[in-house]
Motif scaffolding. Structure first.
Motif, PDB file in Angstrom:
ATOM      1  N   GLY A   1       0.779  -1.229   0.000  1.00  0.00           N
ATOM      2  CA  GLY A   1       0.000   0.000   0.000  1.00  0.00           C
ATOM      3  C   GLY A   1       0.808   1.274   0.000  1.00  0.00           C
ATOM      4  O   GLY A   1       0.238   2.363  -0.051  1.00  0.00           O
ATOM      5  N   VAL A   2       2.135   1.167   0.046  1.00  0.00           N
ATOM      6  CA  VAL A   2       2.990   2.359   0.035  1.00  0.00           C
ATOM      7  C   VAL A   2       3.469   2.589  -1.398  1.00  0.00           C
ATOM      8  O   VAL A   2       4.013   1.679  -2.030  1.00  0.00           O
ATOM      9  CB  VAL A   2       4.190   2.186   0.981  1.00  0.00           C
ATOM     10  CG1 VAL A   2       5.072   3.438   0.962  1.00  0.00           C
ATOM     11  CG2 VAL A   2       3.712   1.891   2.402  1.00  0.00           C
ATOM     12  N   PRO A   3       3.296   3.779  -1.935  1.00  0.00           N
ATOM     13  CA  PRO A   3       3.669   4.022  -3.340  1.00  0.00           C
ATOM     14  C   PRO A   3       5.181   3.980  -3.551  1.00  0.00           C
ATOM     15  O   PRO A   3       5.971   4.243  -2.631  1.00  0.00           O
ATOM     16  CB  PRO A   3       3.113   5.423  -3.608  1.00  0.00           C
ATOM     17  CG  PRO A   3       3.011   6.069  -2.270  1.00  0.00           C
ATOM     18  CD  PRO A   3       2.685   4.970  -1.311  1.00  0.00           C
ATOM     19  N   ASP A   4       5.575   3.655  -4.771  1.00  0.00           N
ATOM     20  CA  ASP A   4       6.992   3.632  -5.117  1.00  0.00           C
ATOM     21  C   ASP A   4       7.634   4.990  -4.873  1.00  0.00           C
ATOM     22  O   ASP A   4       7.039   6.042  -5.140  1.00  0.00           O
ATOM     23  CB  ASP A   4       7.170   3.253  -6.593  1.00  0.00           C
ATOM     24  CG  ASP A   4       6.895   1.780  -6.845  1.00  0.00           C
ATOM     25  OD1 ASP A   4       6.598   1.063  -5.872  1.00  0.00           O
ATOM     26  OD2 ASP A   4       6.959   1.357  -8.024  1.00  0.00           O
ATOM     27  N   GLY A   5       8.854   4.968  -4.362  1.00  0.00           N
ATOM     28  CA  GLY A   5       9.593   6.198  -4.091  1.00  0.00           C
ATOM     29  C   GLY A   5       9.346   6.778  -2.711  1.00  0.00           C
ATOM     30  O   GLY A   5      10.081   7.674  -2.276  1.00  0.00           O
ATOM     31  N   ALA A   6       8.326   6.286  -2.023  1.00  0.00           N
ATOM     32  CA  ALA A   6       8.050   6.768  -0.659  1.00  0.00           C
ATOM     33  C   ALA A   6       8.963   6.061   0.335  1.00  0.00           C
ATOM     34  O   ALA A   6       9.428   4.943   0.099  1.00  0.00           O
ATOM     35  CB  ALA A   6       6.591   6.538  -0.300  1.00  0.00           C
ATOM     36  N   LYS A   7       9.204   6.718   1.455  1.00  0.00           N
ATOM     37  CA  LYS A   7      10.046   6.130   2.500  1.00  0.00           C
ATOM     38  C   LYS A   7       9.187   5.396   3.533  1.00  0.00           C
ATOM     39  O   LYS A   7       8.049   5.784   3.804  1.00  0.00           O
ATOM     40  CB  LYS A   7      10.855   7.215   3.212  1.00  0.00           C
ATOM     41  CG  LYS A   7      11.949   7.855   2.375  1.00  0.00           C
ATOM     42  CD  LYS A   7      12.694   8.879   3.215  1.00  0.00           C
ATOM     43  CE  LYS A   7      13.818   9.542   2.425  1.00  0.00           C
ATOM     44  NZ  LYS A   7      14.539  10.547   3.266  1.00  0.00           N
ATOM     45  N   VAL A   8       9.773   4.354   4.113  1.00  0.00           N
ATOM     46  CA  VAL A   8       9.150   3.664   5.246  1.00  0.00           C
ATOM     47  C   VAL A   8      10.180   3.523   6.358  1.00  0.00           C
ATOM     48  O   VAL A   8      11.393   3.540   6.119  1.00  0.00           O
ATOM     49  CB  VAL A   8       8.620   2.266   4.862  1.00  0.00           C
ATOM     50  CG1 VAL A   8       7.434   2.370   3.918  1.00  0.00           C
ATOM     51  CG2 VAL A   8       9.719   1.404   4.266  1.00  0.00           C
ATOM     52  N   ASP A   9       9.679   3.406   7.585  1.00  0.00           N
ATOM     53  CA  ASP A   9      10.515   3.124   8.742  1.00  0.00           C
ATOM     54  C   ASP A   9      10.265   1.696   9.182  1.00  0.00           C
ATOM     55  O   ASP A   9       9.118   1.309   9.455  1.00  0.00           O
ATOM     56  CB  ASP A   9      10.180   4.073   9.901  1.00  0.00           C
ATOM     57  CG  ASP A   9      10.559   5.512   9.611  1.00  0.00           C
ATOM     58  OD1 ASP A   9      11.593   5.715   8.954  1.00  0.00           O
ATOM     59  OD2 ASP A   9       9.820   6.428  10.043  1.00  0.00           O
ATOM     60  N   ILE A  10      11.337   0.916   9.228  1.00  0.00           N
ATOM     61  CA  ILE A  10      11.265  -0.449   9.742  1.00  0.00           C
ATOM     62  C   ILE A  10      11.742  -0.385  11.189  1.00  0.00           C
ATOM     63  O   ILE A  10      12.878   0.011  11.465  1.00  0.00           O
ATOM     64  CB  ILE A  10      12.137  -1.399   8.914  1.00  0.00           C
ATOM     65  CG1 ILE A  10      11.638  -1.402   7.460  1.00  0.00           C
ATOM     66  CG2 ILE A  10      12.119  -2.795   9.493  1.00  0.00           C
ATOM     67  CD1 ILE A  10      12.632  -1.961   6.469  1.00  0.00           C
ATOM     68  N   VAL A  11      10.865  -0.745  12.113  1.00  0.00           N
ATOM     69  CA  VAL A  11      11.103  -0.547  13.542  1.00  0.00           C
ATOM     70  C   VAL A  11      11.306  -1.899  14.212  1.00  0.00           C
ATOM     71  O   VAL A  11      10.518  -2.828  14.016  1.00  0.00           O
ATOM     72  CB  VAL A  11       9.918   0.201  14.178  1.00  0.00           C
ATOM     73  CG1 VAL A  11      10.139   0.403  15.673  1.00  0.00           C
ATOM     74  CG2 VAL A  11       9.700   1.543  13.477  1.00  0.00           C
ATOM     75  N   ILE A  12      12.364  -2.000  15.019  1.00  0.00           N
ATOM     76  CA  ILE A  12      12.664  -3.239  15.726  1.00  0.00           C
ATOM     77  C   ILE A  12      13.189  -2.895  17.124  1.00  0.00           C
ATOM     78  O   ILE A  12      14.012  -1.986  17.281  1.00  0.00           O
ATOM     79  CB  ILE A  12      13.699  -4.100  14.938  1.00  0.00           C
ATOM     80  CG1 ILE A  12      13.937  -5.435  15.614  1.00  0.00           C
ATOM     81  CG2 ILE A  12      14.992  -3.359  14.712  1.00  0.00           C
ATOM     82  CD1 ILE A  12      12.843  -6.437  15.430  1.00  0.00           C
TER      83      ILE A  12
END
Length: 373
Positions: free
Chosen positions: A268-279
């Motif tokens: 659901g996140v468009p190409d080129g957008a940033k995401v945060d992977i949290v651990i």
């Protein structure tokens, strides 16, 4: 307020709002508590928790919204029941005991009835909190923990249907706090009141509450059982409020994000957008370097990445190890049970639990209770 049926909420607040000088402090807050339920209203200082509590108690009035107790409206448009008629008990951080009154007279302060009836109720509660021997003592003769228990007995004496608690344990010594919290919870459960506990400490909310309502900027952003709210946070700020976190930021291409630890799904996140992977630090796994090679990828942990130890310290029950990633120089922190203190510069391999990662759309403006990515 008697005669409420078993399905009626003991306390319900609906779309509560409060403005100060045109500035919204509480924005659309709704909550429902049943008899015997403990709900933790959790959030950073200044988020509107105490204002919400004061409106429920009747010592402040909302700009809009409603407060209901046992199916009867006590605050709303054209309705205002005064505090003394709401059957609400109050506990605050400073205990607010009367220094010139004995313990017995403090506990009996809000009671009605004959002197004998009052004395019986006072003794019953002081026995519950383990302070019957201090019945004729004065507050200054008691420790902080003992004063807190007297304040609890006083709040419970009139048998309130609702107990509101505003940071009641924050003034206590850390060594006493856990025991007194547990004692207090047991007594509250016995009395059967619906309890709303305002706190800024996640550990306290998780220790005492059946449900947690996480508040931020005047709004409830997530609510649920402690296990669920901890393990399924709604966003990065929510995850970071409950514990330290590591954040890996990546760019989405084809619903996937490439990292040193392999690819992660970002549906659901468009190409080129940033995401945060949290651990969280406890969900990093560590293995030794074998001539520049690490373990093979696994389903549970994905790809292993090489890193150098930046710092390690022992903090009692666990060790914290900071790693500098070889690829981009970023720092990730792992927690390890017991003692593990590798020297700075030691090469090790780390992996992250895939089932314990959270992937959120990246925000360039994290809230005050979240770390900077």
């Amino acid at each position: 307020m008697d005669g409420a049926n078993l399905t009626t909420a003991r306390l319900e607040i609906r779309d509560l709002c409060r403005d100060f000088g045109g500035r919204p402090v509480v924005r659309g807050v709704s909550l429902s508590l049943q008899a015997g339920q403990v709900t933790g209203l959790l959030g950073p200082s200044g988020c509107g928790k105490s204002t919400t509590l004061r409106i429920i108690a009747g010592v402040d009035q909302q700009t809009s919204g409603e407060v209901w107790i046992d199916g009867q409206q006590v605050a709303g448009a054209g309705v205002f029941v005064p505090p003394e008629k709401r059957q609400i008990g109050l506990m605050f951080q400073d205990f607010a005991l009367f220094p010139h009154l004995s313990v017995a007279d403090n506990v009996a302060f809000g009671l009605k009835g004959s002197r004998t009836e009052k004395r019986l109720r006072v003794r019953e509660l002081l026995e519950k909190v383990g302070l019957a021997r201090f019945i004729d003592s004065f507050p200054h003769e008691l420790s902080g923990g003992e004063q807190q228990r007297v304040a609890l007995a006083r709040a419970l004496a009139p048998r309130p249907s609702i107990m509101l608690m505003d940071e009641p344990f924050s003034g206590l010594d850390n060594r006493l706090r856990d025991g007194i919290r547990d004692e207090t919870l047991g007594i509250l459960k016995e009395e059967g009141a619906a309890v709303l506990l305002v706190t800024h400490e996640p550990e306290e909310a998780m220790r005492m509450a059946d449900e947690i309502a996480l508040m931020r900027d005047g709004q409830i952003v997530q609510s649920g059982a402690p296990y669920n709210i901890y393990n399924a946070p709604v966003d990065l700020n929510a995850a970071a409020f409950f514990s330290d976190v590591n954040v890996i930021t990546g760019v989405v291409e084809g619903a996937l994000t490439d990292t040193a630890f392999g690819q992660f799904l970002a549906p659901g996140v468009p190409d080129g957008a940033k995401v945060d992977i949290v651990i969280r630090p406890q969900h990093l796994k560590i293995d030794f370097d074998r001539g520049g090679k690490g373990p093979s990828p696994t389903h549970d942990h994905g790809v292993w990445a090489r890193a150098l130890v930046d710092r390690a310290r022992f903090i009692g029950k666990e060790s914290l190890v900071d790693f500098r990633m070889e690829g981009d120089g970023s720092i990730l922190t792992a927690s390890v049970p017991s003692v593990f203190l590798p020297q700075p510069g030691t090469p090790l391999w780390i992996a992250i639990r895939r089932d314990r990662c959270f992937v959120f759309r990246h925000s360039d403006k994290p809230g005050p209770d979240a770390p900077s990515p």
